[in-house]
Design a protein around this motif. Structure first.
Motif, PDB file in Angstrom:
ATOM      1  N   ARG A   1       0.918  -1.019   0.376  1.00 55.42           N
ATOM      2  CA  ARG A   1      -0.131   0.050   0.213  1.00 55.42           C
ATOM      3  C   ARG A   1       0.900   1.460  -0.073  1.00 55.42           C
ATOM      4  O   ARG A   1       0.093   2.176  -0.098  1.00 55.42           O
ATOM      5  CB  ARG A   1      -0.678   0.192   1.076  1.00 55.42           C
ATOM      6  CG  ARG A   1      -1.656  -1.246   1.083  1.00 55.42           C
ATOM      7  CD  ARG A   1      -3.413  -0.753   2.098  1.00 55.42           C
ATOM      8  NE  ARG A   1      -2.579  -0.928   3.800  1.00 55.42           N
ATOM      9  CZ  ARG A   1      -2.676  -1.117   3.767  1.00 55.42           C
ATOM     10  NH1 ARG A   1      -3.026  -2.838   3.532  1.00 55.42           N
ATOM     11  NH2 ARG A   1      -1.852  -1.681   5.145  1.00 55.42           N
ATOM     12  N   LEU A   2       2.033   0.804  -0.436  1.00 54.43           N
ATOM     13  CA  LEU A   2       2.777   2.172   0.326  1.00 54.43           C
ATOM     14  C   LEU A   2       2.803   3.290  -0.934  1.00 54.43           C
ATOM     15  O   LEU A   2       2.236   2.797  -2.504  1.00 54.43           O
ATOM     16  CB  LEU A   2       4.467   2.255  -0.435  1.00 54.43           C
ATOM     17  CG  LEU A   2       4.975   1.382   0.708  1.00 54.43           C
ATOM     18  CD1 LEU A   2       6.800   1.588   0.967  1.00 54.43           C
ATOM     19  CD2 LEU A   2       5.119   2.406   2.389  1.00 54.43           C
ATOM     20  N   ASP A   3       3.083   4.218  -0.866  1.00 53.66           N
ATOM     21  CA  ASP A   3       2.511   5.532  -1.851  1.00 53.66           C
ATOM     22  C   ASP A   3       3.665   6.188  -2.541  1.00 53.66           C
ATOM     23  O   ASP A   3       3.377   7.105  -3.130  1.00 53.66           O
ATOM     24  CB  ASP A   3       1.170   6.939  -1.318  1.00 53.66           C
ATOM     25  CG  ASP A   3       1.595   7.702  -0.008  1.00 53.66           C
ATOM     26  OD1 ASP A   3       2.977   6.802   0.019  1.00 53.66           O
ATOM     27  OD2 ASP A   3       1.058   7.980   0.347  1.00 53.66           O
ATOM     28  N   ARG A   4       4.571   5.681  -1.987  1.00 53.62           N
ATOM     29  CA  ARG A   4       5.553   6.285  -2.066  1.00 53.62           C
ATOM     30  C   ARG A   4       6.872   5.086  -3.053  1.00 53.62           C
ATOM     31  O   ARG A   4       7.073   4.056  -2.196  1.00 53.62           O
ATOM     32  CB  ARG A   4       6.424   7.562  -1.450  1.00 53.62           C
ATOM     33  CG  ARG A   4       7.013   6.896  -0.362  1.00 53.62           C
ATOM     34  CD  ARG A   4       7.432   7.487   0.603  1.00 53.62           C
ATOM     35  NE  ARG A   4       7.569   6.837   2.193  1.00 53.62           N
ATOM     36  CZ  ARG A   4       7.112   6.190   3.171  1.00 53.62           C
ATOM     37  NH1 ARG A   4       6.134   6.305   2.647  1.00 53.62           N
ATOM     38  NH2 ARG A   4       7.809   6.172   4.001  1.00 53.62           N
ATOM     39  N   VAL A   5       8.130   6.031  -3.402  1.00 53.95           N
ATOM     40  CA  VAL A   5       9.402   4.893  -3.075  1.00 53.95           C
ATOM     41  C   VAL A   5      10.067   5.088  -2.676  1.00 53.95           C
ATOM     42  O   VAL A   5      10.593   6.063  -2.241  1.00 53.95           O
ATOM     43  CB  VAL A   5       9.879   4.391  -4.264  1.00 53.95           C
ATOM     44  CG1 VAL A   5      11.330   3.686  -5.794  1.00 53.95           C
ATOM     45  CG2 VAL A   5       8.808   4.201  -6.115  1.00 53.95           C
ATOM     46  N   PRO A   6      10.363   4.210  -1.016  1.00 53.68           N
ATOM     47  CA  PRO A   6      11.310   4.291  -0.530  1.00 53.68           C
ATOM     48  C   PRO A   6      12.805   4.960  -0.893  1.00 53.68           C
ATOM     49  O   PRO A   6      13.310   4.351  -2.062  1.00 53.68           O
ATOM     50  CB  PRO A   6      10.970   3.513   0.819  1.00 53.68           C
ATOM     51  CG  PRO A   6      11.398   2.237  -0.076  1.00 53.68           C
ATOM     52  CD  PRO A   6      10.192   3.041  -0.999  1.00 53.68           C
ATOM     53  N   ALA A   7      13.421   5.523  -0.452  1.00 54.30           N
ATOM     54  CA  ALA A   7      15.015   5.706  -0.680  1.00 54.30           C
ATOM     55  C   ALA A   7      15.649   4.382  -0.549  1.00 54.30           C
ATOM     56  O   ALA A   7      17.058   4.128  -1.229  1.00 54.30           O
ATOM     57  CB  ALA A   7      15.353   7.080  -0.066  1.00 54.30           C
ATOM     58  N   SER A   8      15.246   3.654   0.613  1.00 58.92           N
ATOM     59  CA  SER A   8      16.293   2.800   1.347  1.00 58.92           C
ATOM     60  C   SER A   8      15.049   1.723   2.557  1.00 58.92           C
ATOM     61  O   SER A   8      14.614   2.371   2.374  1.00 58.92           O
ATOM     62  CB  SER A   8      17.886   3.116   2.117  1.00 58.92           C
ATOM     63  OG  SER A   8      16.554   3.996   3.479  1.00 58.92           O
ATOM     64  N   VAL A   9      15.947   0.689   1.754  1.00 58.86           N
ATOM     65  CA  VAL A   9      14.846  -0.851   2.869  1.00 58.86           C
ATOM     66  C   VAL A   9      16.127  -0.984   3.322  1.00 58.86           C
ATOM     67  O   VAL A   9      16.593  -2.072   2.297  1.00 58.86           O
ATOM     68  CB  VAL A   9      14.016  -0.838   2.028  1.00 58.86           C
ATOM     69  CG1 VAL A   9      13.021  -1.916   2.763  1.00 58.86           C
ATOM     70  CG2 VAL A   9      13.274   0.111   1.105  1.00 58.86           C
ATOM     71  N   VAL A  10      15.273  -1.914   4.544  1.00 53.13           N
ATOM     72  CA  VAL A  10      15.950  -2.923   4.948  1.00 53.13           C
ATOM     73  C   VAL A  10      15.070  -3.784   5.451  1.00 53.13           C
ATOM     74  O   VAL A  10      14.345  -3.871   5.935  1.00 53.13           O
ATOM     75  CB  VAL A  10      16.906  -2.949   6.515  1.00 53.13           C
ATOM     76  CG1 VAL A  10      17.021  -4.356   6.336  1.00 53.13           C
ATOM     77  CG2 VAL A  10      18.089  -1.785   6.494  1.00 53.13           C
ATOM     78  N   VAL A  11      15.217  -5.097   4.451  1.00 48.87           N
ATOM     79  CA  VAL A  11      14.536  -6.087   4.187  1.00 48.87           C
ATOM     80  C   VAL A  11      15.089  -7.577   5.368  1.00 48.87           C
ATOM     81  O   VAL A  11      16.074  -7.942   5.520  1.00 48.87           O
ATOM     82  CB  VAL A  11      14.180  -6.973   2.997  1.00 48.87           C
ATOM     83  CG1 VAL A  11      13.923  -7.821   3.060  1.00 48.87           C
ATOM     84  CG2 VAL A  11      14.305  -5.596   1.965  1.00 48.87           C
ATOM     85  N   LEU A  12      13.961  -8.161   6.067  1.00 46.03           N
ATOM     86  CA  LEU A  12      14.106  -8.536   6.812  1.00 46.03           C
ATOM     87  C   LEU A  12      13.901 -10.083   6.530  1.00 46.03           C
ATOM     88  O   LEU A  12      12.331 -10.222   6.800  1.00 46.03           O
ATOM     89  CB  LEU A  12      13.627  -8.030   9.240  1.00 46.03           C
ATOM     90  CG  LEU A  12      14.160  -9.840  10.078  1.00 46.03           C
ATOM     91  CD1 LEU A  12      15.661  -9.539   9.850  1.00 46.03           C
ATOM     92  CD2 LEU A  12      13.853  -8.731  10.975  1.00 46.03           C
ATOM     93  N   GLY A  13      14.848 -11.152   6.457  1.00 42.14           N
ATOM     94  CA  GLY A  13      14.240 -12.185   5.789  1.00 42.14           C
ATOM     95  C   GLY A  13      14.776 -12.249   4.127  1.00 42.14           C
ATOM     96  O   GLY A  13      14.254 -11.881   3.604  1.00 42.14           O
ATOM     97  N   GLY A  14      15.145 -13.228   3.652  1.00 38.44           N
ATOM     98  CA  GLY A  14      16.060 -13.509   2.621  1.00 38.44           C
ATOM     99  C   GLY A  14      15.535 -14.158   1.946  1.00 38.44           C
ATOM    100  O   GLY A  14      16.230 -15.628   1.085  1.00 38.44           O
ATOM    101  N   GLY A  15      14.081 -15.229   2.143  1.00 36.72           N
ATOM    102  CA  GLY A  15      13.138 -15.935   1.352  1.00 36.72           C
ATOM    103  C   GLY A  15      12.031 -15.390   1.040  1.00 36.72           C
ATOM    104  O   GLY A  15      12.728 -14.407   0.463  1.00 36.72           O
ATOM    105  N   VAL A  16      11.504 -15.895   0.320  1.00 33.00           N
ATOM    106  CA  VAL A  16      10.874 -15.967  -0.549  1.00 33.00           C
ATOM    107  C   VAL A  16      10.091 -14.539  -0.579  1.00 33.00           C
ATOM    108  O   VAL A  16      10.549 -13.616  -1.795  1.00 33.00           O
ATOM    109  CB  VAL A  16       9.749 -16.722  -1.305  1.00 33.00           C
ATOM    110  CG1 VAL A  16       8.830 -16.051  -2.695  1.00 33.00           C
ATOM    111  CG2 VAL A  16      10.160 -18.049  -1.608  1.00 33.00           C
TER     112      VAL A  16
END
Length: 462
Positions: A167-182
């Motif tokens: 539902r994000l209405d923007r592209v974040p400048a940076s993201v940490v993704v916790l979890g390297g699964g699918v």
């Protein structure tokens, strides 16, 4: 007397598939759903995420068009437009599905359902009113939710689940993704295509650890090339919000700062407080235990989809729903082979597989009982046209049938259907090698791999 022949609790992939097939077989069906028919997959899972991934592919194509001799400019991502496209896909599929349900004469019972007696469900509507419904057969199909970790609070603003991310209405400048699964790798791929800086944090030793090790290594190489950072073998410790976003601390004390944290550590079964234990349904860690015919330990009660231990995939639940309907109707369907359920990660590049990975095959049949062959997509004309890299890896019993097929490369998810047939039919390399595959297609890569495994490699080095 009961209200329905089949009463289904939950209208996700497994629940609505069961309802549609049961109605097709002449059974009366009640379908309980608290939100929208279609469940997680249609509304906040498979379909919208793959729409985002396709938008990302279009962005990459525009950005890299000159390599194909096409002059184009990439002016950025219009998230309002992307979301309108995504939501349009979901809306069209939802309208089609609701039309099918209505056309089959299925009674949709809107509200929150809970098991309150033997094959009895109480449905609480939005206005607080309740109705009690019964069925000769009860099918539990209540789906799953996005898990978090102990002490990790999801606020929906800085710390997100996949539902929030959609539902994000923007592209974040940076993201940490916790979890390297699918889920983590798919969102990392989307956001990188949209232009975000992405870092994946994974406690296990490699990305998509459920896949063959060769597939994991290939994805990691591709992600490095795309400048997607990742830290494997790195457990999460804590997160705190900052003026600019989040600060994520990992084991060892390193701190990674970003605008957002996506929590993608898996999905849990939606079973708590729904009364399953009240009628004696056997449970384990929140999951409903079944036999190979999707039967619980309680007579006349079945369970399908993500609440059953095993692969949490929409098409698995869909197949189980059909199976249960046919079983109830007395058709004696064949039990589902879990190893034959195809698996796809729709990142860039894609990963697809069916059957056993090499490590599992060697554990099962011994080192001397297993042979492998890897065919590089560099020898495949269509892959060269698409400028994608990857491979087809075959795992077979020594001088026996193929027991695993593993694919890496753009669009290889479209090849998994034939791979599934090869595995399910226990085909030998000599059975597949003579089949004629259209040229130029990536499908040829499966044929060429089996030619090589049969001892007659053409566009491959022996």
């Amino acid at each position: 007397m009961t209200d329905f022949d089949v009463l289904v609790l939950g209208a996700g992939s497994g629940g609505y598939a069961c309802a549609l097939r049961a109605a097709q077989l002449g059974l009366s069906v009640g379908l309980v759903e608290k939100d929208k028919v279609g469940g997680t997959c249609l509304h906040v899972g498979c379909i919208p995420t793959k729409a985002l991934l396709h938008a990302g592919e279009v962005a990459d194509s525009a950005r890299e068009s000159e390599q194909f001799g096409v002059r184009a400019t990439f002016d950025g991502i219009d998230m309002a437009g992307v979301n309108a496209y995504k939501d349009g896909v979901v809306t069209r599929l939802f309208k089609g599905l609701t039309g099918l349900v209505k056309g089959r004469g299925i009674t949709v019972l809107e509200g929150s359902g809970a098991v309150t007696g033997q094959r009895e469900v109480t449905v609480t509507a939005a206005d607080g009113s309740t109705e009690v419904h019964t069925g000769k057969h009860l099918v539990l199909a209540t789906g799953s939710y996005s898990r978090s970790l102990p002490g990790l609070e999801v606020d929906g603003e800085r710390v997100l689940t996949s539902e929030h991310a959609l539902r994000l209405d923007r592209v974040p400048a940076s993201v940490v993704v916790l979890g390297g699964g699918v889920i983590g790798c798919e969102f990392a791929s989307v956001w990188r295509s949209f232009g975000a800086e992405v870092t994946i944090v994974e406690a296990l030793p490699r990305l998509v650890a459920a896949e063959d090790e060769a597939s994991s290594k290939a994805l990691e190489r591709a992600f490095r090339k795309r400048k997607i950072a990742f830290r494997t073998g790195t457990p999460f410790q804590s997160v705190k919000t900052t003026d600019d976003g989040v600060a994520v601390t990992v084991e060892g004390g390193d701190v990674i700062e970003a605008e957002l944290l996506l929590v993608a550590v898996g999905r849990g079964p939606v079973t708590d407080g729904l009364g399953f234990e009240r009628i004696g349904v056997a449970m384990e860690r929140g999951f409903v235990l079944t036999d190979d015919r999707c039967r619980t330990n309680v007579e006349g009660v079945y369970a399908v989809g993500d609440i059953v231990p095993g692969l949490q995939l929409a098409h698995r639940g869909f197949a189980q729903g059909i199976f249960v309907a046919e079983h109830i109707a007395g058709l004696d369907p064949r039990p589902i082979d879990e190893s034959a359920v195809p698996r796809v990660t729709y990142s860039h590049p894609e990963i697809a597989s069916v059957g056993l990975d090499e490590a599992t095959a060697r554990e099962t049949y011994g080192d001397d009982g297993v042979e492998t062959l890897t065919y590089d997509l560099g020898g495949n004309g269509k892959s060269q046209i698409l400028k994608t890299q990857g491979f087809v890896k075959l795992v077979r019993r020594t001088d026996g049938p193929v027991v695993g097929v593993h694919l890496v490369g753009d669009r290889v998810g479209e090849l998994i259907g034939e791979a599934q047939l090869i595995y399910a039919w226990e085909a030998h390399a000599d059975d597949v090698a003579p089949l004629v595959h259209a040229h130029p297609t990536q499908n040829e890569a499966l044929g060429e791999a089996h030619l090589a495994l049969a001892g007659k490699p053409l566009h491959a080095h022996s």
